[in-house]
Design an enzyme around this catalytic site. Structure first.
Site, PDB file in Angstrom:
ATOM      1  N   TRP A 160       0.867  -1.181   0.000  1.00 37.58           N
ATOM      2  CA  TRP A 160       0.000   0.000   0.000  1.00 37.58           C
ATOM      3  C   TRP A 160       0.904   1.232   0.000  1.00 37.58           C
ATOM      4  O   TRP A 160       1.803   1.327   0.856  1.00 37.58           O
ATOM      5  CB  TRP A 160      -0.877  -0.052   1.261  1.00 37.58           C
ATOM      6  CG  TRP A 160      -1.884   1.037   1.402  1.00 37.58           C
ATOM      7  CD1 TRP A 160      -2.752   1.475   0.443  1.00 37.58           C
ATOM      8  CD2 TRP A 160      -2.149   1.814   2.574  1.00 37.58           C
ATOM      9  NE1 TRP A 160      -3.544   2.474   0.950  1.00 37.58           N
ATOM     10  CE2 TRP A 160      -3.196   2.709   2.254  1.00 37.58           C
ATOM     11  CE3 TRP A 160      -1.613   1.837   3.864  1.00 37.58           C
ATOM     12  CZ2 TRP A 160      -3.707   3.616   3.175  1.00 37.58           C
ATOM     13  CZ3 TRP A 160      -2.127   2.742   4.781  1.00 37.58           C
ATOM     14  CH2 TRP A 160      -3.157   3.620   4.430  1.00 37.58           C
ATOM     15  N   ASP A 177      -1.067  -5.880   9.026  1.00 36.18           N
ATOM     16  CA  ASP A 177      -2.074  -4.892   8.664  1.00 36.18           C
ATOM     17  C   ASP A 177      -3.279  -5.658   8.106  1.00 36.18           C
ATOM     18  O   ASP A 177      -3.170  -6.325   7.063  1.00 36.18           O
ATOM     19  CB  ASP A 177      -1.486  -3.954   7.589  1.00 36.18           C
ATOM     20  CG  ASP A 177      -2.456  -2.861   7.176  1.00 36.18           C
ATOM     21  OD1 ASP A 177      -3.579  -2.817   7.703  1.00 36.18           O
ATOM     22  OD2 ASP A 177      -2.071  -2.040   6.309  1.00 36.18           O
ATOM     23  N   LYS A 226     -13.823  -0.917   6.164  1.00 33.34           N
ATOM     24  CA  LYS A 226     -14.344  -1.607   4.985  1.00 33.34           C
ATOM     25  C   LYS A 226     -15.447  -2.596   5.359  1.00 33.34           C
ATOM     26  O   LYS A 226     -16.511  -2.597   4.751  1.00 33.34           O
ATOM     27  CB  LYS A 226     -13.221  -2.364   4.269  1.00 33.34           C
ATOM     28  CG  LYS A 226     -12.382  -1.502   3.366  1.00 33.34           C
ATOM     29  CD  LYS A 226     -11.327  -0.724   4.079  1.00 33.34           C
ATOM     30  CE  LYS A 226     -10.445   0.037   3.103  1.00 33.34           C
ATOM     31  NZ  LYS A 226      -9.487   0.897   3.791  1.00 33.34           N
TER      32      LYS A 226
HETATM   33  C1  LMR Z   1      -7.081   2.215  -0.802  1.00 29.03           C
HETATM   34  O1  LMR Z   1      -5.979   1.657  -0.802  1.00 29.03           O
HETATM   35  O2  LMR Z   1      -7.689   2.550  -1.815  1.00 29.03           O
HETATM   36  C2  LMR Z   1      -7.738   2.492   0.528  1.00 29.03           C
HETATM   37  O3  LMR Z   1      -7.033   1.870   1.553  1.00 29.03           O
HETATM   38  C3  LMR Z   1      -7.942   3.936   0.763  1.00 29.03           C
HETATM   39  C4  LMR Z   1      -6.688   4.663   1.112  1.00 29.03           C
HETATM   40  O4  LMR Z   1      -6.721   5.441   2.069  1.00 29.03           O
HETATM   41  O5  LMR Z   1      -5.654   4.531   0.428  1.00 29.03           O
END
Ligand code: LMR
Length: 399
Positions: free
Chosen positions: A137, A218, A253
């Site tokens: 992420w 996570d 979510k």
């Molecule tokens: C995403 O990855 O789209 C979500 O977790 C929203 C975010 O805050 O990045």
């Protein structure tokens, strides 16, 4: 002549320009696009067949009860709503729910839990390195760096073939120093959708334990992959295998309360006493950042989980969200052999083997908004958009 003070004076206007987060940029770009047929598969929100992100009926019912029964909005303290965390324990920790070496507290979303958890790691061991899988992420590395910890990448995913680089991952984790942190996605890997199998989790747990690493998990999409318990397999295995574990959890979510920011941080150490000591540090750090977490979303989740009927209904709502994700995965996967890998993955996201130029072309030509990395939100598609999306992607992949 300028005085020393005048030379040193710097105001807010002297701040350097900021490179805005790529996902936030994408949201802004998509919002600004006036084309009525645009397809938003950027940010990770669940949508129904009509393309809406409805408020869950259980959340609506809980909010109604809140309006009617809440008598005060006085402070709750740094831990937030303690009953909320208590009710989450069995859902997240399963057979470890009664382990008094594990403690949790409410946080502002999963992001707040991540930041708080890494702050704690930095307080305990500022020299430790955080090993994270590439890709991850995009907000993980900045959060880790913001607390002064160093990031080290381990290979995780081969985008061209749609597979996990498991041997490379293991070899890399074997190089980590004792006390280092291994950041892992509990389920529904963001951005790849490629989850570790149970056997792979076992192997990772063995390496983490052998090397004396701290697993930091996570878990933001529990219930969106294979099921609530199945998706917590890695969390529970790490709790079984390791003395020290950190978990950042999100309800944003699976309760569809994105903007309400509902999450929790969990810590396990070798004894109830040392966990209590670590938690005292966590409270102090939280106090310096947000003092106390926002209540509303967690209060609604608390009401749902405390009422057997509402809880049962919520389980059905989660199953419905999961079923739609998995049905869309199968539909896309069966459209072209080059998309077959999507059917073997889990959660909201998969990564298409497209270059940044191809992604930009999809945006410009077809009004399809996905991350530059090729990550797209499967369940961002309404029913009416699926075929057009597949046709555009197949065209982009070439003959
Ligand atoms: C995403 O990855 O789209 C979500 O977790 C929203 C975010 O805050 O990045």
């Amino acid at each position: 002549m300028l005085t020393d003070t005048a030379e040193k004076a710097r105001g807010l206007a002297n701040l350097p320009p900021v490179q805005s987060d790529s996902l936030l940029q994408l949201i802004a770009l998509c919002n600004a696009d006036q084309r009525p047929d645009k397809i938003d598969v950027g940010v990770g929100v669940w949508r129904d067949g009509a393309g809406n992100t409805p408020i869950l009926r259980t959340i609506k019912a809980a909010e109604q009860r809140l309006v009617e029964s809440q008598v005060t909005k006085s402070y709750l303290g740094s831990a937030g709503d303690k009953r909320f965390t208590e009710l989450l324990r069995p859902i997240l920790l399963g057979e470890h729910a009664d382990d008094d070496r594990i403690a949790g507290l409410q946080t502002p979303g999963g992001c707040g839990a991540l930041r708080l958890g890494f702050e704690l790691i930095a307080a305990a061991n500022p020299g430790s390195h955080v090993h994270f899988g590439a890709p991850t992420w995009p907000n993980h590395p900045p959060i880790i760096q913001s607390v002064g910890l160093e990031c080290v990448e381990y290979p995780y995913y081969e985008r061209g073939q749609g597979v996990i680089r498991f041997e490379d991952m293991i070899a890399s984790l074997r190089e980590a120093a004792p006390g280092d942190v291994a950041l892992l996605h509990g389920c529904c890997h963001n951005p790849t959708g490629a989850d570790l199998s149970d056997n792979q989790w076992r192997e990772v747990a063995n390496v983490v334990a052998e090397r004396g690493l701290i697993p930091f998990i996570d878990i933001a999409y529990q219930g969106f992959g294979r099921g609530l318990d199945e998706d917590a397999f890695g969390v529970r295995l790490m709790l079984e295998t390791c003395d020290e574990v950190v978990i950042a959890q999100s309800c944003d979510k699976n309760f569809s309360v994105y903007r309400d920011r509902v999450g929790s941080l969990w810590i396990k150490t070798g004894s109830a006493e040392t966990t209590a000591k670590a938690l005292a540090h966590v409270f102090q750090i939280a106090r310096q950042m947000w003092s106390m977490p926002p209540d509303h979303g967690a209060a609604a989740v608390h009401i749902i989980l405390d009422d057997p009927q509402l809880k049962n209904d919520w389980l059905q709502e989660v199953a419905l969200m999961r079923d739609r994700i998995n049905a869309l995965r199968q539909r896309i996967a069966s459209a072209d052999p080059r998309l077959a890998f999507i059917g073997r993955q889990f959660g909201m996201f998969s990564m298409l083997p497209l270059s940044k130029e191809q992604v930009v072309r999809l945006r410009e030509t077809h009004a399809i908004y996905m991350a530059d990395s090729g990550r797209f939100n499967i369940v961002g598609l309404s029913d009416a958009q699926v075929d057009r999306f597949i046709a555009a992607v197949v065209e982009a992949l070439g003959a």
